[in-house]
Design a protein around this motif. Sequence first.
Motif, PDB file in Angstrom:
ATOM      1  N   LYS A 233      36.498  29.937  41.097  1.00  0.00           N
ATOM      2  CA  LYS A 233      36.415  30.110  42.561  1.00  0.00           C
ATOM      3  C   LYS A 233      35.193  30.940  42.967  1.00  0.00           C
ATOM      4  CE  LYS A 233      41.450  30.257  42.923  1.00  0.00           C
ATOM      5  NZ  LYS A 233      42.512  31.270  43.038  1.00  0.00           N
ATOM      6  N   GLY A 234      34.724  31.780  42.049  1.00  0.00           N
ATOM      7  CA  GLY A 234      33.603  32.655  42.367  1.00  0.00           C
ATOM      8  C   GLY A 234      33.497  33.721  41.299  1.00  0.00           C
ATOM      9  N   LYS A 235      32.350  34.397  41.268  1.00  0.00           N
ATOM     10  CA  LYS A 235      32.172  35.389  40.205  1.00  0.00           C
ATOM     11  C   LYS A 235      31.728  36.737  40.760  1.00  0.00           C
ATOM     12  CE  LYS A 235      31.396  33.612  35.940  1.00  0.00           C
ATOM     13  NZ  LYS A 235      30.630  33.196  34.776  1.00  0.00           N
ATOM     14  N   HIS A 236      32.222  37.068  41.954  1.00  0.00           N
ATOM     15  CA  HIS A 236      31.825  38.337  42.577  1.00  0.00           C
ATOM     16  C   HIS A 236      33.031  39.261  42.712  1.00  0.00           C
ATOM     17  CE1 HIS A 236      30.699  40.899  46.190  1.00  0.00           C
ATOM     18  NE2 HIS A 236      29.815  41.218  45.260  1.00  0.00           N
ATOM     19  N   ILE A 237      32.805  40.516  42.372  1.00  0.00           N
ATOM     20  CA  ILE A 237      33.876  41.518  42.397  1.00  0.00           C
ATOM     21  C   ILE A 237      33.386  42.748  43.160  1.00  0.00           C
ATOM     22  CG2 ILE A 237      35.367  42.985  40.970  1.00  0.00           C
ATOM     23  CD1 ILE A 237      34.955  40.891  38.700  1.00  0.00           C
ATOM     24  N   VAL A 238      34.259  43.305  43.995  1.00  0.00           N
ATOM     25  CA  VAL A 238      33.916  44.509  44.756  1.00  0.00           C
ATOM     26  C   VAL A 238      34.724  45.687  44.223  1.00  0.00           C
ATOM     27  CG1 VAL A 238      33.941  45.597  47.044  1.00  0.00           C
ATOM     28  CG2 VAL A 238      33.361  43.163  46.815  1.00  0.00           C
ATOM     29  N   THR A 239      34.059  46.831  44.053  1.00  0.00           N
ATOM     30  CA  THR A 239      34.753  48.045  43.597  1.00  0.00           C
ATOM     31  C   THR A 239      34.105  49.259  44.266  1.00  0.00           C
ATOM     32  OG1 THR A 239      35.531  49.213  41.609  1.00  0.00           O
ATOM     33  CG2 THR A 239      33.288  48.333  41.534  1.00  0.00           C
ATOM     34  N   THR A 240      34.446  50.457  43.792  1.00  0.00           N
ATOM     35  CA  THR A 240      33.827  51.667  44.336  1.00  0.00           C
ATOM     36  C   THR A 240      33.082  52.390  43.212  1.00  0.00           C
ATOM     37  OG1 THR A 240      35.461  53.379  43.809  1.00  0.00           O
ATOM     38  CG2 THR A 240      35.961  51.933  45.679  1.00  0.00           C
ATOM     39  N   ASN A 241      32.322  53.392  43.572  1.00  0.00           N
ATOM     40  CA  ASN A 241      31.559  54.099  42.544  1.00  0.00           C
ATOM     41  C   ASN A 241      32.263  55.343  41.987  1.00  0.00           C
ATOM     42  OD1 ASN A 241      31.227  55.703  44.731  1.00  0.00           O
ATOM     43  ND2 ASN A 241      28.983  55.744  44.698  1.00  0.00           N
ATOM     44  N   ILE A 242      33.582  55.466  42.262  1.00  0.00           N
ATOM     45  CA  ILE A 242      34.298  56.632  41.694  1.00  0.00           C
ATOM     46  C   ILE A 242      35.472  56.210  40.817  1.00  0.00           C
ATOM     47  CG2 ILE A 242      33.685  58.272  43.517  1.00  0.00           C
ATOM     48  CD1 ILE A 242      36.717  57.703  44.464  1.00  0.00           C
ATOM     49  N   GLU A 243      35.451  54.965  40.357  1.00  0.00           N
ATOM     50  CA  GLU A 243      36.569  54.480  39.549  1.00  0.00           C
ATOM     51  C   GLU A 243      36.588  55.152  38.166  1.00  0.00           C
ATOM     52  OE1 GLU A 243      38.839  52.052  40.756  1.00  0.00           O
ATOM     53  OE2 GLU A 243      37.787  52.423  42.641  1.00  0.00           O
ATOM     54  N   HIS A 244      37.744  55.044  37.531  1.00  0.00           N
ATOM     55  CA  HIS A 244      37.897  55.501  36.141  1.00  0.00           C
ATOM     56  C   HIS A 244      37.055  54.611  35.228  1.00  0.00           C
ATOM     57  CE1 HIS A 244      39.943  56.011  32.221  1.00  0.00           C
ATOM     58  NE2 HIS A 244      40.329  57.187  32.681  1.00  0.00           N
ATOM     59  N   ASN A 245      36.662  55.177  34.091  1.00  0.00           N
ATOM     60  CA  ASN A 245      35.852  54.416  33.140  1.00  0.00           C
ATOM     61  C   ASN A 245      36.498  53.095  32.710  1.00  0.00           C
ATOM     62  OD1 ASN A 245      33.421  55.695  32.861  1.00  0.00           O
ATOM     63  ND2 ASN A 245      34.127  57.115  31.268  1.00  0.00           N
TER      64      ASN A 245
END
Lengths: 389, 389
Positions: free
Chosen positions: B90-102
């Motif tokens: 369906k697509g290959k884009h993912i959104v996240t934040t810059n403070i996530e756990h490793n």
Amino acid sequence: MKIINLDHISSKPLIPEVKKAMIDAINQDYANPSSQHKKGEEAAEALEKARESIAGLIHAENAKEIVFTSGGTESVNQAIKGAAWANAEKGKHIVTTNIEHNAVIRSLRRLKSQGFKITSVSVDSKGRVNPKEVAEAITDETILVSVMHSNNETGTIEPIQEIAEITKPKKIIFHTDAVDSVGIVPMDVQKLGVDLLSFASNTFYGPTGVGGLYVRRGTMIWPLFDGGVQEGNKRAGTENLLGIIGMGVAADHAKKNMDLRLQHLLKLKNKLVSDLPNYIDEYIINTPMEYSLPNVVSLSVKYVEGESVMLMMDDENIAISTRSACATGSLRASHVLMSIGLDHADAQGTLVICYGVDNTEEDIATFLKALKNSVKTLRDISPLYTKTH
Amino acid sequence: MKIINLDHISSKPLIPEVKKAMIDAINQDYANPSSQHKKGEEAAEALEKARESIAGLIHAENAKEIVFTSGGTESVNQAIKGAAWANAEKGKHIVTTNIEHNAVIRSLRRLKSQGFKITSVSVDSKGRVNPKEVAEAITDETILVSVMHSNNETGTIEPIQEIAEITKPKKIIFHTDAVDSVGIVPMDVQKLGVDLLSFASNTFYGPTGVGGLYVRRGTMIWPLFDGGVQEGNKRAGTENLLGIIGMGVAADHAKKNMDLRLQHLLKLKNKLVSDLPNYIDEYIINTPMEYSLPNVVSLSVKYVEGESVMLMMDDENIAISTRSACATGSLRASHVLMSIGLDHADAQGTLVICYGVDNTEEDIATFLKALKNSVKTLRDISPLYTKTH
């Protein structure tokens, strides 16, 4: 209620020493082994002690070559997918056999959907793969060979050392699923010559849901879990310390008592196989006596359904299995039994009798008596049996 | 040796009820839950009871939506990689934040190497992501959004429900890493509207190395472990039944005692923050009091090294942490603290104080006294401090 457990292939009891170690660990209030304060160091010491115990059991050169996992299945997935992904640039071909555990088969199927090519070598009627056929299956694109150390349904032990002699000069990674062997038969990764070896704690009377992967130094694999820096960067995540401590103690006892246990298990195996003709007729023993685990007998009883025997045994408080517990619910005949040439009916009439250090010759005798009764009852209502006899 | 454990972020002690349940389970000699005989059914019942307890804690509609894992890291890897792989068409884009756990960051990095594109939304000085920025980051190719429920270093709670309102109409899978929240603050997956939610047992005083993933019915993910048919075909491998039983009991107690625990933790938090000016000066509290976990205070003390404070505290038998235990050994400053705008020196002077139901106001007072002494000692030998003061 006393249950005679002849279903050790699905689950083995904890030995008292493992129970004690785990209860002590629960009361110890261990911290996180990655913490840098005193309590963390104490936990790290317990973790590394268990790693040394495992290294001792399989004769790893260095305890750092042991990566703890959540059991055999994770270990197999980690080995196969990790090796394939990390080495895909060199080639995308993998060689295996057609009697592997579902963890291997389905990991490879997953890789196939990602463009890897899989060649599955067949086995003979005793469930043994011919190393020559493995050699013939290898191409210039082959990056991984995965052959189980012993089969979880028939107990057949495979010629791992001979296969390693083929893979080593070609620098092909060699993985063996030794989940049903480690702690049951002597294991020496140096002599075997494998690069990756999967094992599970419960096989040697440790807790379920704990296991590990031996990774020979220099073997390139990608982690299955990315995240923290635990396990030498090979497996992220806070460890199941209680389980690992239990597995370590189980490993110590497996190593120390290997000879005694082997003697005991072989005595039970011999009794089972030699007494069997006194109780039932028309059966096949699928376990090759010359190269097999000491603790498993696979038995196909003609004109009965294995599931029916299992349920009748259950009523008599005897636990046995008809196949891998991981395949429970599947209606299809065992791929292992079909691969060694059984017809569908015989495969459906198969019982896996797996016993352990907690079983006695009396347990085997009780089983045989109950088997005789259930087979008679079931054959009496079998149209095929009554028509032909 | 009595240790005051203010390093709950790395490891929480087992509560007595969990210890008892696990010791009872060890002595129960459970079989494999997949075995079809009586002993197997007994084990399956214990497994499903724990699943119901977890479902109750997070208000899952159906216990079948809970998949047990070997902890938070596996759960996060399973959620992110499993969702990405299963929906790549369906697509290959993912959104996240810059403070996530490793575990999130490195899972996404792994996916990036496989051709996925990752957009990382930044957070404000309080560590909060703005849902509008998440909405702006979403493209037609976005298949997954992963935003943590609370941050493991600052305790900041993210606006998950608002983000779910953005992802839901677009049918984008929404995962939240709630490893530090589940069992600490009330959690309702229905209200939150997430599709995937990761949790870990130790957060709510269960054993380490056990956790799970909530998978909303209908959410397509590939398993990380292929093999047996356990966990509704979502996670192969024999379960860590002892650990899961412990987690189930921990979940029951977390749910039952949620209000009492919250009151207790907030009392300790308020004491720590309000008494702090009486002991040290020149510090920053990184934890936003208005939306954060009740059990964490992140404190950056100027002109000291957090590691030095930690080691001095250790000598006083007080366990604290400077960052995520999963990042132990890393020399780089915390990406979380850099993301909320701390400079390098302040990030290096950061302590994570995480307390629990087993701590008292006296523990906080003891910590503050020890902190005062260690900060004084360290500042007295700090060239930068002595030059400027």
